[in-house]
Design a protein around this motif. Structure first.
Motif, PDB file in Angstrom:
ATOM      1  N   VAL A  50      -1.626  -1.084  -4.558  1.00  0.00           N
ATOM      2  CA  VAL A  50      -2.554  -0.729  -3.486  1.00  0.00           C
ATOM      3  C   VAL A  50      -3.685  -1.749  -3.402  1.00  0.00           C
ATOM      4  CG1 VAL A  50      -4.208   0.981  -2.664  1.00  0.00           C
ATOM      5  CG2 VAL A  50      -2.016   1.727  -3.589  1.00  0.00           C
ATOM      6  N   LYS A 101       0.819  -1.211   0.000  1.00  0.00           N
ATOM      7  CA  LYS A 101       0.000   0.000   0.000  1.00  0.00           C
ATOM      8  C   LYS A 101       0.855   1.265   0.000  1.00  0.00           C
ATOM      9  CE  LYS A 101      -2.557  -1.293   3.511  1.00  0.00           C
ATOM     10  NZ  LYS A 101      -3.583  -1.238   4.578  1.00  0.00           N
ATOM     11  N   SER A 114      -7.354   5.622  -3.432  1.00  0.00           N
ATOM     12  CA  SER A 114      -6.288   5.132  -4.304  1.00  0.00           C
ATOM     13  C   SER A 114      -6.615   5.292  -5.781  1.00  0.00           C
ATOM     14  CB  SER A 114      -5.996   3.655  -3.999  1.00  0.00           C
ATOM     15  OG  SER A 114      -7.103   2.836  -4.345  1.00  0.00           O
TER      16      SER A 114
END
Length: 369
Positions: free
Chosen positions: A332, A139, A293
């Protein structure tokens, strides 16, 4: 059954968020064009809130059997009120920044949202940060890569890869007469680029904080339609008197062109209504970091749409940046999936089968019990 869960848990939210980003870019282009023809951003914001309230009133009516009135809890209403106050302030900053800047600048600055949201989520203990965990590493790396890829698109142009993607033959006259007039509107020499960019940065910080608040609201009362309806209603109550105070000239409240009407309808129905519902649904399902994201994809969408509808060339920097950004987004998403798998594995551990050498109950089980 497993594939249906996978569709619901990852593929469907991912597709929905990409669609939202496409719509957002279209909405910014429409507003920028409408503002160049005299559309006031205070008026635009008030109209969009009012239209959004009407849309959700209809949705609440049609789904009244599936939704119930929220309980009388101060934490719930205080968070909805705080969210709408921040949302109203953020929209004013965004549209003013868009008037002074451009949709491309807005798309570029929106790449700060994943970093802002991740930091806030860690601060509010909504995201786990275990630096030795592969999910956390993915991430963090993905967030940095997404921002870096967007910076490559902005800062490095490079040679042309594709000259233009606009229509030819009979459609070329249309793109020349209508669509190719938009770059001069979007990149007006009178725009104050720095102030516009700063206002947009403030906006995206507010949006990131809003994702955190929405996540808390969904934990208290997980009814997306009802929550969003009350939020839009509060937003309308707040926005109308404030916008009338700052824009008392009633003639400014009349749509200045058909383009202004289209921009209001598009943003009010889609941007402020349907896609607001998708956002809160995705946050409820996957969390604020997952939703944030996808923000870097907006600049890729802006580049592609500019090439198709505005006749702008695609350069090598855009291609390289897109590849880096896509890799970051994948990291992510992989990190989120890995984190969920790790959580399921921990939940499925049978502690009763564990024992020490002397047959006594293990310390971990005693602590959990």
């Amino acid at each position: 059954m497993a594939r249906r869960n996978e569709l619901k848990e990852l593929v469907l939210p991912t597709t929905a968020m990409v669609a939202v980003q496409c719509s957002t870019v279209v909405g910014t282009i429409l507003f920028k064009a409408a503002s160049s023809k005299g559309m006031n951003y205070f008026v635009f914001t008030a109209y969009c809130y009012a239209l959004g309230s009407l849309v959700f009133l209809l949705l609440a009516f049609f789904f009244k059997r599936k939704t119930a009135l929220p309980p009388s809890k101060f934490p719930l209403f205080s968070r909805i009120l705080l969210f709408e106050l921040l949302g109203f302030s953020g929209q004013l900053c965004f549209y003013k920044g868009l008037q002074l800047g451009s949709p491309t600048l807005a798309s570029a600055n929106s790449n700060l949202i994943p970093a802002f949201t991740f930091i806030l989520a860690v601060f509010f203990r909504m995201e786990k940060v275990a630096f030795r965990s592969s999910s956390t590493q993915a991430k963090i790396i993905g967030t940095i890569a997404s921002i870096f890829g967007a910076c490559v698109i902005i800062l490095y142009k490079g040679p042309k890869v594709i000259s233009s993607l606009t229509w030819t033959s009979s459609s070329s006259s249309l793109s020349s007469s209508v669509l190719l007039q938009w770059p001069s509107v979007l990149m007006s020499s009178e725009s104050n680029w720095i102030i516009g960019g700063l206002l947009q940065i403030v906006t995206f910080l507010i949006i990131s904080f809003g994702f955190i608040i929405q996540s808390q609201i969904m934990k208290i009362y997980p009814e997306e339609i009802t929550v969003t309806f009350f939020g839009k209603l509060l937003g309308t109550i707040i926005s109308l008197p404030v916008c009338l105070l700052f824009e008392p000239n009633l003639s400014s409240w009349r749509p200045s062109s058909s383009l202004a009407v289209v921009a209001v309808l598009y943003t009010g129905i889609l941007g402020n209504s349907i896609y607001a519902l998708i956002y809160i649904w995705a946050i409820h399902l996957k969390g604020p970091v997952f939703v944030a994201s996808f923000q870097p994809t907006s600049i890729v969408i802006a580049v592609v749409m500019s090439a198709i509808f505005l006749g702008e060339a695609i350069f090598l920097g855009s291609v390289i940046g897109t590849l880096i950004l896509s890799t970051g987004l994948y990291c992510v998403l992989w990190g989120k999936v890995k984190e969920e798998e790790e959580g399921e594995e921990m939940a499925n551990v049978d502690y009763s089968s564990l024992s020490t050498i002397d047959g006594s109950t293990p310390l971990l089980q005693r602590q959990l019990g």
